[in-house]
Design a protein around this motif. Structure first.
Motif: not given
Length: 243
Positions: A227-237
């Protein structure tokens, strides 16, 4: 504290210690959250939980890879400060009146023994398990009455995230004094018993503690990490755009 990935974090350990010590000295109440991948993901999906963690006295980053990634984005030398290490730090000071709540009676019995080897006065401090129930179903007034009767400086809470953070926020209005810490599996680690153990130091040094935990409790932790990995790209951007 500054906001990273939509959650307030403090990376300066000395500032963390001072905020906590000042709150204890001034007989204030409040709570401390250790932010790792699971509760970071929940905080970015659940508005109520986001408000809970962002109303804490202070939050530490309990994820070496999160600290490393934020350090790269902001070009700073960030390092993590796990709930377990924060727990050990204040235990080893041997100067505070403490109350331990959550987990199981077996873990608490072993924890009392292990901690009393560090600070002999801990053997007479309260260790209270809680019935298994939803966080909204606890009788917070009753729990607080027992805590207030003892009047601790520190209240250690081991219920796992995000339950323990909601628990602390719900309990806080009834507590007259004392800083609460949500430390999750730190009780298990320090009790040195049961199936939940901390990763060896060499894995922690390589930022692989998450991998150890994934193999240790796959049914619980693998979905959380995913769940965290799926969210990570958006968080980083969003973090890169806002810095």
């Amino acid at each position: 504290m500054k906001e990273y990935f939509n959650v307030f974090l403090e990376f300066d350990k000395e500032k963390v210690h001072q905020i906590i010590k000042n709150a204890i000295k001034e007989n204030k109440n409040g709570y401390v959250c250790a932010i790792e991948s699971n509760n970071l993901a929940v905080a970015n999906k659940d508005k109520a939980f986001n408000e809970v963690v962002n109303k804490s006295l202070v939050n530490v980053c309990d994820g070496s890879n999160i600290a490393w990634l934020l350090g790269k984005i902001h070009k700073k030398n960030f390092s993590s400060y796990t709930g377990s290490d924060l727990f050990c730090h204040f235990i080893e000071l041997r100067q505070y009146k403490q109350y331990f709540i959550g987990n199981t009676d077996d873990i608490l019995d072993k924890l009392r023994y292990e901690l009393s080897l560090i600070d002999v006065t801990i053997v007479d401090m309260p260790f209270k398990s809680l019935p298994f129930r939803k966080v909204e179903d606890f009788n917070y007034k009753e729990i607080a009455e027992d805590i207030n009767l003892y009047a601790p400086d520190i209240i250690w809470v081991s219920l796992g995230a995000p339950k323990q953070e909601f628990f602390m926020a719900n309990l806080s209005p009834y507590i007259t004094k004392g800083v609460m810490f949500g430390v999750g599996a730190a009780f298990n680690f320090m009790a040195k018993t049961g199936s939940v153990r901390r990763a060896p130091k060499w894995m922690r040094d390589l930022r692989l503690e998450w991998l150890y935990r994934a193999f240790e409790e796959p049914r619980k932790n693998v979905p959380r990490y995913w769940n965290f990995i799926k969210l990570l790209p958006k968080l980083v951007y969003n973090e890169c755009v806002s810095r």
